[in-house]
Design a protein around this motif. Structure first.
Motif, mmCIF file in Angstrom:
data_model
loop_
_atom_site.group_PDB
_atom_site.id
_atom_site.type_symbol
_atom_site.label_atom_id
_atom_site.label_comp_id
_atom_site.label_asym_id
_atom_site.label_seq_id
_atom_site.Cartn_x
_atom_site.Cartn_y
_atom_site.Cartn_z
ATOM 1 N N PHE A 278 22.713 66.524 59.197
ATOM 2 C CA PHE A 278 22.881 65.062 59.206
ATOM 3 C C PHE A 278 22.202 64.423 57.999
ATOM 4 C CE2 PHE A 278 21.152 60.907 60.594
ATOM 5 C CZ PHE A 278 22.349 60.231 60.744
ATOM 6 N N LEU A 279 21.011 64.918 57.628
ATOM 7 C CA LEU A 279 20.293 64.346 56.491
ATOM 8 C C LEU A 279 20.970 64.674 55.164
ATOM 9 C CD1 LEU A 279 16.591 65.047 57.583
ATOM 10 C CD2 LEU A 279 17.859 62.896 57.727
ATOM 11 N N LYS A 280 21.647 65.826 55.090
ATOM 12 C CA LYS A 280 22.325 66.221 53.846
ATOM 13 C C LYS A 280 23.734 65.654 53.719
ATOM 14 C CE LYS A 280 19.821 70.619 53.418
ATOM 15 N NZ LYS A 280 19.960 72.107 53.416
ATOM 16 N N ALA A 281 24.257 65.067 54.782
ATOM 17 C CA ALA A 281 25.649 64.607 54.763
ATOM 18 C C ALA A 281 25.849 63.339 53.941
ATOM 19 C CB ALA A 281 26.140 64.371 56.193
ATOM 20 N N LYS A 282 24.761 62.608 53.612
ATOM 21 C CA LYS A 282 24.840 61.342 52.878
ATOM 22 C C LYS A 282 25.764 60.340 53.572
ATOM 23 C CE LYS A 282 23.721 63.308 48.361
ATOM 24 N NZ LYS A 282 24.134 63.462 46.950
ATOM 25 N N ASP A 283 25.654 60.319 54.899
ATOM 26 C CA ASP A 283 26.413 59.367 55.721
ATOM 27 C C ASP A 283 25.573 58.101 55.853
ATOM 28 O OD1 ASP A 283 28.003 58.041 57.480
ATOM 29 O OD2 ASP A 283 27.755 59.445 59.154
ATOM 30 N N TRP A 284 25.748 57.174 54.893
ATOM 31 C CA TRP A 284 24.879 56.005 54.842
ATOM 32 C C TRP A 284 25.092 55.088 56.037
ATOM 33 C CZ3 TRP A 284 21.334 57.167 51.625
ATOM 34 C CH2 TRP A 284 21.625 57.908 50.476
ATOM 35 N N ILE A 285 26.318 55.023 56.525
ATOM 36 C CA ILE A 285 26.559 54.210 57.725
ATOM 37 C C ILE A 285 25.842 54.829 58.924
ATOM 38 C CG2 ILE A 285 28.342 53.373 59.300
ATOM 39 C CD1 ILE A 285 30.247 53.226 56.975
ATOM 40 N N GLY A 286 25.914 56.153 59.028
ATOM 41 C CA GLY A 286 25.193 56.827 60.107
ATOM 42 C C GLY A 286 23.694 56.632 59.994
ATOM 43 N N TYR A 287 23.165 56.685 58.768
ATOM 44 C CA TYR A 287 21.727 56.435 58.576
ATOM 45 C C TYR A 287 21.364 55.020 59.039
ATOM 46 C CZ TYR A 287 21.907 60.552 55.519
ATOM 47 O OH TYR A 287 22.085 61.813 55.018
ATOM 48 N N ALA A 288 22.240 54.045 58.716
ATOM 49 C CA ALA A 288 21.960 52.664 59.122
ATOM 50 C C ALA A 288 21.980 52.522 60.639
ATOM 51 C CB ALA A 288 22.992 51.716 58.490
ATOM 52 N N TYR A 289 22.940 53.190 61.294
ATOM 53 C CA TYR A 289 23.010 53.135 62.756
ATOM 54 C C TYR A 289 21.748 53.722 63.391
ATOM 55 C CZ TYR A 289 27.949 51.750 62.906
ATOM 56 O OH TYR A 289 29.117 51.059 62.796
ATOM 57 N N VAL A 290 21.336 54.908 62.925
ATOM 58 C CA VAL A 290 20.174 55.570 63.515
ATOM 59 C C VAL A 290 18.900 54.753 63.264
ATOM 60 C CG1 VAL A 290 18.727 57.636 63.394
ATOM 61 C CG2 VAL A 290 21.201 57.862 63.406
ATOM 62 N N THR A 291 18.756 54.243 62.034
ATOM 63 C CA THR A 291 17.573 53.429 61.731
ATOM 64 C C THR A 291 17.549 52.152 62.550
ATOM 65 O OG1 THR A 291 17.598 54.309 59.461
ATOM 66 C CG2 THR A 291 16.275 52.347 59.875
ATOM 67 N N GLY A 292 18.699 51.490 62.650
ATOM 68 C CA GLY A 292 18.762 50.274 63.456
ATOM 69 C C GLY A 292 18.488 50.540 64.921
ATOM 70 N N CYS A 293 19.012 51.658 65.442
ATOM 71 C CA CYS A 293 18.781 52.008 66.839
ATOM 72 C C CYS A 293 17.288 52.233 67.098
ATOM 73 C CB CYS A 293 19.589 53.261 67.188
ATOM 74 S SG CYS A 293 19.638 53.660 68.930
ATOM 75 N N GLY A 294 16.630 52.964 66.225
ATOM 76 C CA GLY A 294 15.196 53.188 66.378
ATOM 77 C C GLY A 294 14.388 51.911 66.193
ATOM 78 N N PHE A 295 14.821 51.042 65.271
ATOM 79 C CA PHE A 295 14.088 49.793 65.032
ATOM 80 C C PHE A 295 14.140 48.886 66.260
ATOM 81 C CE2 PHE A 295 14.309 45.304 63.749
ATOM 82 C CZ PHE A 295 13.044 45.159 63.200
ATOM 83 N N PHE A 296 15.323 48.749 66.866
ATOM 84 C CA PHE A 296 15.425 47.891 68.046
ATOM 85 C C PHE A 296 14.606 48.450 69.214
ATOM 86 C CE2 PHE A 296 19.518 46.327 66.117
ATOM 87 C CZ PHE A 296 19.078 45.018 65.954
ATOM 88 N N LEU A 297 14.559 49.777 69.358
ATOM 89 C CA LEU A 297 13.730 50.352 70.413
ATOM 90 C C LEU A 297 12.248 50.144 70.109
ATOM 91 C CD1 LEU A 297 13.621 51.890 73.045
ATOM 92 C CD2 LEU A 297 13.706 54.030 71.759
ATOM 93 N N PHE A 298 11.884 50.194 68.829
ATOM 94 C CA PHE A 298 10.495 49.925 68.423
ATOM 95 C C PHE A 298 10.103 48.495 68.776
ATOM 96 C CE2 PHE A 298 8.520 47.644 64.812
ATOM 97 C CZ PHE A 298 7.195 48.004 65.036
ATOM 98 N N VAL A 299 10.950 47.531 68.436
ATOM 99 C CA VAL A 299 10.649 46.127 68.737
ATOM 100 C C VAL A 299 10.601 45.908 70.247
ATOM 101 C CG1 VAL A 299 11.465 43.754 68.478
ATOM 102 C CG2 VAL A 299 11.663 45.348 66.572
ATOM 103 N N SER A 300 11.561 46.522 70.965
ATOM 104 C CA SER A 300 11.582 46.369 72.419
ATOM 105 C C SER A 300 10.314 46.924 73.057
ATOM 106 C CB SER A 300 12.822 47.065 72.994
ATOM 107 O OG SER A 300 12.844 47.002 74.392
ATOM 108 N N SER A 301 9.855 48.084 72.586
ATOM 109 C CA SER A 301 8.641 48.689 73.147
ATOM 110 C C SER A 301 7.421 47.812 72.872
ATOM 111 C CB SER A 301 8.435 50.086 72.558
ATOM 112 O OG SER A 301 9.529 50.923 72.835
#
Length: 519
Positions: A278-301
């Motif tokens: 996943f890290l080598k695939a250079k899927d920037w949209i996927g990176y944005a989704y995963v980062t956003g998902c973790g960020f919202f869970l961080f804020v929620s926690s």
């Protein structure tokens, strides 16, 4: 008959997955061969065209042998260099596209294999239930226990405790003269009753909900001095504030991330290879989704920690359960998923319960903090965005390695947030409380992993639809534990609101469960 049909369906599904996997492998091999063939055919043709072009350019203004001008020679060299560069760029683009296709096929194969492994576990569980039923029927038909134990052996599931029947351990020995006080026809001693796989799955999912509720109570104890079981006073290690909440979250993630990295390899052996791909695939949209998902869970926690410090744990978690309303509305607005009548009714029920709790009448007997109410509702809203992004993330990454990446993202955000000026101004820790805080961080991390592990194993036994029904028990379990452990009670209006919210969430989850067989 129903078990046979389910076994046949699982076998047919497994055969289909195997055929799909073989088809993908054949397609991948064919594309590799096709790319190699095109490359082999393309290189000689381009080289030949390059030579023809150089010859054609050299004849019209050709000078006598040995008298070529330096300018013309430089021009020919520049043309040759441009053609060679174009060829190199074309080949690089072709091979880069081929590499991306191979990575995509490999990810698809990995997901298909994961589905096959899950189906295999379900098939083994069904076979085990079938064997247990056959043993029961044989016993009722008069077959001796020892013969049934030796004739039928349940399959052993990988990663599951050994399920050897207790009848094996008490199998009859070669016949010996019976004691004087007991005749050969006396009934055998009673056998121990064993849990079925379904019962064990329900117990594990219930234990997961209990661990999450206990985690909320522990956070409340950390932030507020409390009387534990009415015996001794503890807690209140730090005051409820934004910076202190982030520090607790960081200490919890420091424990969770390393242990989760080890646990992921046990739950899903291809976790690290999937993460590297996943890290080598250079899927920037996927990176944005995963980062956003973790960020919202961080804020929620962080927000729910603040709410647990200002409100009763039961009230804070009930207000947090506003997230199903936000999820339904956002799914309708952004993805066009029209809610059903049942879902609209459940949404209205949850909203009504939240209004009852947050209203002044609901806070008559318990001091309600406006900041605490806002933090709990904000935690629910941000958690809803996290839920909406999960589906997009799990399409690119298996749920187990996705959880590892998600926890790492939370750890990074929580660590970076501690260096913000506003955060540092709200962190206030008594130096003598650091040992208690460190121990609390380990306790929170252990409860998080226990909840995650028991929930995953329970879902593998009973399915995600059945497990989701227990999600409605969160507010009730948290309120019950808070009342038993630290004496934090709720007003009658708050109790009514909590029951209404739980019924609304239960209605949504039941609708999902009842819809699943029709798919």
């Amino acid at each position: 008959m129903q078990l046979k049909q389910e076994i046949n369906q699982l076998q047919e599904r497994k055969t289909e997955l195997i055929n799909e996997t073989l088809t993908l492998e054949r397609q991948r091999d064919e594309q590799i061969k096709q790319q190699q063939t095109i490359s082999q055919e393309l290189a000689p043709m381009i080289a030949e065209q390059l030579l023809d072009y150089i010859r054609s350019q050299s004849h019209p203004n050709a000078a006598p042998p040995g008298t070529l001008a330096n300018g013309a020679l430089d021009n020919y060299n520049d043309n040759a260099y441009r053609l060679i560069s174009s060829l190199d760029t074309t080949l690089r683009t072709t091979f880069r596209t081929l590499q991306q296709d191979l990575n995509s096929y490999q990810s698809t194969l990995s997901q298909q294999l994961g589905q096959m492994y899950s189906l295999e576990q379900q098939g083994e569980a069904i076979l085990e239930a079938l064997v247990s039923r056959l043993k029961t029927e044989l016993r009722t038909d008069g077959v001796p226990d020892g013969d049934a134990a030796t004739a039928i052996q349940p399959p052993h599931t990988v990663g599951q405790p050994e399920t050897t029947p207790t009848t094996q351990q008490t199998a009859p020995q070669p016949q010996t003269p019976a004691p004087s006080g007991r005749t050969p026809s006396s009934p055998p001693p009673p056998k121990k009753v064993k849990f079925s796989t379904l019962q064990l799955g329900f117990l594990l999912v219930m234990f997961s909900s209990l661990a999450l509720s206990l985690q909320n109570v522990v956070i409340s104890i950390i932030l507020n001095e409390s009387s534990l079981f009415g015996v001794f006073t503890t807690g209140g290690y730090i005051s409820p504030s934004f910076g202190n909440s982030l520090m607790i979250l960081f200490m919890r993630m420091v424990v969770v991330v390393p242990l989760m990295a080890v646990l992921a390899q046990i739950l899903y052996p291809n976790s690290w290879s999937d993460i590297q791909r996943f890290l080598k695939a250079k899927d920037w949209i996927g990176y944005a989704y995963v980062t956003g998902c973790g960020f919202f869970l961080f804020v929620s926690s962080a927000l729910i920690y603040m709410a647990l410090g200002a409100l009763s744990p039961g009230v804070a978690l009930t207000l947090f359960f506003i997230f199903p309303i936000v999820t339904v509305l956002c799914s309708w607005l952004f993805f066009g998923e029209q809610p059903s009548i049942v879902r609209w009714g459940a949404t209205f029920t949850v909203f009504l319960g939240v209004v009852l709790i947050a209203s002044p009448g609901g806070a008559a007997t318990a001091a309600m903090s406006t900041e605490g109410i806002a933090a709990a509702i904000g935690a629910g809203v941000t958690f809803a965005f996290h839920v909406l992004l999960i589906q997009a993330c799990t399409k690119r990454l298996h749920p187990v390695p996705f959880s590892v990446v998600n926890f790492v993202v939370i750890l990074i955000f929580s660590a970076l947030s501690l260096f913000l000026p506003f955060t540092q101004s709200t962190i206030n820790v008594d130096p003598g409380m650091w040992p208690n805080l460190i121990i609390s961080g380990f306790v929170l991390g252990a409860l998080t992993l226990l909840s995650y592990l028991s929930n995953n194993i329970g879902i593998s036994y009973i399915g995600a639809a059945r497990a989701s029904i227990f999600g409605a028990s969160g507010p009730a379990l948290t309120s019950l534990l808070a009342w038993i452990m630290i004496g934090r009670d709720m007003s009658s209006m708050q109790l009514v609101g909590m029951v209404i919210v739980s019924l609304g969430v239960l209605g949504q989850n039941l609708e999902r469960f009842l819809k699943k067989p029709a798919k």
